[in-house]
Structures are given as C-alpha cells and as structure tokens.
Design a protein around this motif. Structure first.
Motif, PDB file in Angstrom:
ATOM      1  N   LEU A 139      -8.401  -7.861  -3.037  1.00  0.00           N
ATOM      2  CA  LEU A 139      -8.550  -9.276  -3.948  1.00  0.00           C
ATOM      3  C   LEU A 139      -8.090 -10.389  -3.625  1.00  0.00           C
ATOM      4  O   LEU A 139      -8.895 -11.640  -3.742  1.00  0.00           O
ATOM      5  CB  LEU A 139      -7.827  -8.983  -5.427  1.00  0.00           C
ATOM      6  N   SER A 140      -6.908 -10.702  -3.027  1.00  0.00           N
ATOM      7  CA  SER A 140      -6.451 -11.651  -2.513  1.00  0.00           C
ATOM      8  C   SER A 140      -7.150 -12.347  -1.234  1.00  0.00           C
ATOM      9  O   SER A 140      -7.284 -13.646  -1.133  1.00  0.00           O
ATOM     10  CB  SER A 140      -4.921 -11.743  -2.222  1.00  0.00           C
ATOM     11  N   SER A 149       0.831  -1.394   0.053  1.00  0.00           N
ATOM     12  CA  SER A 149       0.059  -0.128   0.085  1.00  0.00           C
ATOM     13  C   SER A 149       0.783   1.197   0.016  1.00  0.00           C
ATOM     14  O   SER A 149       0.307   2.300   0.289  1.00  0.00           O
ATOM     15  CB  SER A 149      -1.070   0.093   1.061  1.00  0.00           C
ATOM     16  N   GLY A 150       2.185   1.143  -0.270  1.00  0.00           N
ATOM     17  CA  GLY A 150       2.976   2.084  -0.346  1.00  0.00           C
ATOM     18  C   GLY A 150       3.488   2.801   1.075  1.00  0.00           C
ATOM     19  O   GLY A 150       2.923   2.144   2.047  1.00  0.00           O
ATOM     20  N   THR A 194      -2.722   7.619   3.884  1.00  0.00           N
ATOM     21  CA  THR A 194      -2.512   6.060   3.678  1.00  0.00           C
ATOM     22  C   THR A 194      -3.983   5.696   2.970  1.00  0.00           C
ATOM     23  O   THR A 194      -4.770   4.663   3.430  1.00  0.00           O
ATOM     24  CB  THR A 194      -2.517   5.373   5.114  1.00  0.00           C
ATOM     25  N   LEU A 195      -4.082   6.389   1.912  1.00  0.00           N
ATOM     26  CA  LEU A 195      -5.428   6.318   1.074  1.00  0.00           C
ATOM     27  C   LEU A 195      -5.437   4.934   0.387  1.00  0.00           C
ATOM     28  O   LEU A 195      -6.645   4.417   0.610  1.00  0.00           O
ATOM     29  CB  LEU A 195      -5.260   7.422   0.001  1.00  0.00           C
ATOM     30  N   SER A 196      -4.415   4.354  -0.030  1.00  0.00           N
ATOM     31  CA  SER A 196      -4.524   3.018  -0.632  1.00  0.00           C
ATOM     32  C   SER A 196      -4.884   1.944   0.429  1.00  0.00           C
ATOM     33  O   SER A 196      -5.814   1.107  -0.069  1.00  0.00           O
ATOM     34  CB  SER A 196      -3.185   2.428  -1.371  1.00  0.00           C
ATOM     35  N   TYR A 197      -4.422   2.072   1.264  1.00  0.00           N
ATOM     36  CA  TYR A 197      -4.563   0.961   2.531  1.00  0.00           C
ATOM     37  C   TYR A 197      -5.879   1.225   2.913  1.00  0.00           C
ATOM     38  O   TYR A 197      -6.689   0.115   3.225  1.00  0.00           O
ATOM     39  CB  TYR A 197      -3.619   1.667   3.554  1.00  0.00           C
ATOM     40  N   SER A 198      -6.422   2.409   3.130  1.00  0.00           N
ATOM     41  CA  SER A 198      -7.806   2.525   3.822  1.00  0.00           C
ATOM     42  C   SER A 198      -8.767   2.318   2.792  1.00  0.00           C
ATOM     43  O   SER A 198      -9.797   1.728   3.142  1.00  0.00           O
ATOM     44  CB  SER A 198      -7.936   4.276   3.964  1.00  0.00           C
ATOM     45  N   SER A 243      -2.033  -2.273  -3.668  1.00  0.00           N
ATOM     46  CA  SER A 243      -3.101  -2.595  -2.216  1.00  0.00           C
ATOM     47  C   SER A 243      -4.137  -3.047  -2.236  1.00  0.00           C
ATOM     48  O   SER A 243      -4.615  -4.066  -1.710  1.00  0.00           O
ATOM     49  CB  SER A 243      -3.104  -1.069  -1.675  1.00  0.00           C
ATOM     50  N   MET A 244      -4.880  -2.825  -3.637  1.00  0.00           N
ATOM     51  CA  MET A 244      -6.159  -3.488  -3.969  1.00  0.00           C
ATOM     52  C   MET A 244      -6.098  -5.096  -3.878  1.00  0.00           C
ATOM     53  O   MET A 244      -6.810  -5.783  -3.561  1.00  0.00           O
ATOM     54  CB  MET A 244      -6.681  -2.884  -4.873  1.00  0.00           C
TER      55      MET A 244
END
Lengths: 209, 209
Positions: free
Chosen positions: A63-64, A41-42, A98-102, A57-58
C-alpha cells in the motif's frame, strides 16, 4: 542537461511517505521514483495465522508503494518519468515460510503490470520497470535467510547497476540474476509442480521448522 | 459416508467472517472452504489514485480470505480438507482499468501458492485449489464489464462444475475456460508484450476512458 530528480524509498513505508511529502514535493519535479523499502512481513518461518504480519506486510510492502506512486504521479507525468519497483522471485512464484512477503510482492506485480498496460492504453508516456530479484547479499537478506537456504547470494552492487540500467532504458522488467531466475519463470506455467520441487531443495528445513 | 461440511464465502468479506464465526464454528468440522466473495475494488475505469478503493479491495478480496483461512485452519487440518480460492486471469496477468482488483487477486495467488508449498513441506495433508477464471456470465460481471470488452462470457454453471470438480480432486489449480486462458498463461513469461497487446484488442476504450 538538467539534473536528474530522483526519489528512492529506502525507509519503511510511512517514513518514506513523510520524507517524500515534506522534502520532494517542494523541490518541484521528479524523474525517477524508485520503490525499494521493505518491512513488517514477520520472520522467515511457518505461517502461524498471524494476521498482524499479513496486514503489516501489505501496508509497508504494497500500500505505501501505491501511495507514493499516487503522490508522485502528476510530477512523473509532467517529466515523462519512470517508476522502478523492486519485486522478487517471491512475487512471481509462491514462496513457503514467507507468505506475507510473497503476497505483498505478488500484489505489487499485479498493480504495476496493470498500471503499465493502462498507461500505454491512455497514451501516457511514463515507464514502469519491475525488478525481479533473487537472493542478494544485503545485510538484511543475509541475516534473515542466510542460514535457511543453500543458495549463493548475489552481489548487491551488480544488482543495483542492473536495476538502474533497466530503469533508465525504460525496460518493462529486469531479472537479476538473469540466468538463475529466467528459466524458472519460463517454466513456471508449464510445469509448476516440478519447478517448485526443484526450488524446495534449496531450503534447509531443520533451520526453519 | 459422512455429510460434507462446506463453507462458501459468497458475501462481502466482513459479513462472510461473521457468518462463519457464528454459525459454522459451532457446527463442528469443515471439509471444504470455498472463498469466492468480491467487492470494494471500485469501478472499471482509469485509475485516479483512489487509495480508498485500493485498501478496500485488499481488505475484502484478499485479507478477509486469509482471515477465513486462518479461522478454519484447525478444522481443515483435522478433516484433511480442502481450500478452494476463486482467482481470475487478472490475478495472473495485469489488467488495465481494474488495478485494485488485479492487485488483490495477485496477492491471493501469492499467498495461496506459497501456502500450498509450505503445507507440503510441513507434511500437512490439506489441499489448496486456485481457480483461474476468465469472463463468466454472472450478473455482477455482465453489469460491470459487459459493455467494456468484446469477449464472450462463459456459462457460470459449467464454471461452477469445473471448480467443484478440481476442488474435490484436490488439483492445484483449475483454469476456466481452459482453452482460452491456458495459452495466455503459457506465453506470459515468453512474450509478455505481444500477449498484452493481444488482450488489449478486446477492450472497448471509448466505453472506458
């Protein structure tokens, strides 16, 4: 009493899937699927438009999880088993830096709360427990945000006990630490702006920007 | 007064991006980015483990929104513009029989509420309005769920007016129809089980399962 057949996803997404498909499918049967891996997620910092971090991150954090669930679904239905999904306060309340994680944690909340409702309507006896966790003192969390927020980290051992307990009791969710997070969740829709400003006070901006 | 420079994403994700990058970038400047395309989330029915539908929904209904936002960000910062994101009740409360759609809408809520907080902390004057919509009488919605729920659809014209109004006023969110959805959102964290059971009563299961 039969042994409890358990799968913990503690690796990155694809590894977890490989581990699972090779080892566990052939062992026959599964009672608990615990989804807890994280990655991709960076860094914790301002969003710079990095689409690779969002996609990664997705893939790893959402997805996993769904892929593992799909693969395990038949066995879990046979055992009337349980799915335990590790989410975060950042999956309920949007989190800056932490946008991608959120986004991935929100997606998990959407998918698994929808799945729980659907399973009940289809009268399939399979429990789905979502764990909403705050700041836990894992090595990973301390390393990534230790110097960037003023909150105290909570003990991982107690956290793990609470999560296991909720999963075994087939609770819909577990919130840890409860008395820190629950008031925020209760007030979220009532006074979102005020609540976000309260949370912002924990950030050490000079270590982030 | 200068003309308002507006981009509406009304097509599927990739088409919207193509349209945008070819036409609008060269026109110079943007005040409003309205993200409203939808697709790829599969039919309204029991989740059968279709990973392609999950991935497709995430790509069209989430990742392409983020990609458009990233591409437009510089222009929006220059104009101190506005982003309007069309979400759904299914982005706040898990929805059975439409898991992929719900997950993508949740992801949007996570990403854009995080982005709003981050922009404020970075003192960037760019507004983010999330529209939480119920059942609207668009052709698409009527076709997909018209015979599957007992709710009354709400007029799309009034809905559009409310969304535009909230975007122009730079509100953090708009909920339409307000008096049907707001009580559900307020109670969501207080009594989730009861609220889901209330919502389940609107489903026509024999038309779904």
């Amino acid at each position: 009493m039969a042994a409890i057949r358990l799968l913990l996803s503690l690796l990155t997404g694809l590894c977890a899937y490989y581990f699972y498909s090779q080892e566990t499918l052939s062992a026959g049967g599964l009672d608990y699927l615990v989804l807890n891996h994280v990655g991709g997620s960076g860094r914790f910092g301002p969003f710079q438009g990095d689409m690779a971090a969002v996609t990664s991150s997705m893939t790893v954090n959402f997805l996993s999880y769904v892929q593992l669930t799909v693969s395990a679904m038949t066995m879990l239905q046979e055992s009337q088993g349980s799915i335990i999904v590790i989410s975060s306060l950042s999956g309920r309340i949007g989190a800056p830096f932490t946008l991608s994680y959120s986004a991935a944690k929100f997606a998990l909340e959407g998918f698994y709360s929808s799945l729980r409702r659907e399973l009940r309507l289809r009268e399939i006896s399979l429990s789905v427990t979502v764990a909403v966790l705050g700041y836990i003192d894992t090595d990973n969390a301390l390393k990534i945000i230790g110097d960037k927020i003023t909150m105290q980290a909570n003990p991982k051992e107690e956290c793990a006990r609470e999560v296991v307990r909720a999963g075994v009791l087939r609770h819909r969710e577990v919130i840890y630490p409860y008395w820190s997070l629950k008031p925020l969740l209760l007030l979220k829709e009532w006074m979102p702006g005020l609540m976000e400003r309260m949370l912002d006070k924990f950030l050490i901006l000079e270590n982030i920007l």
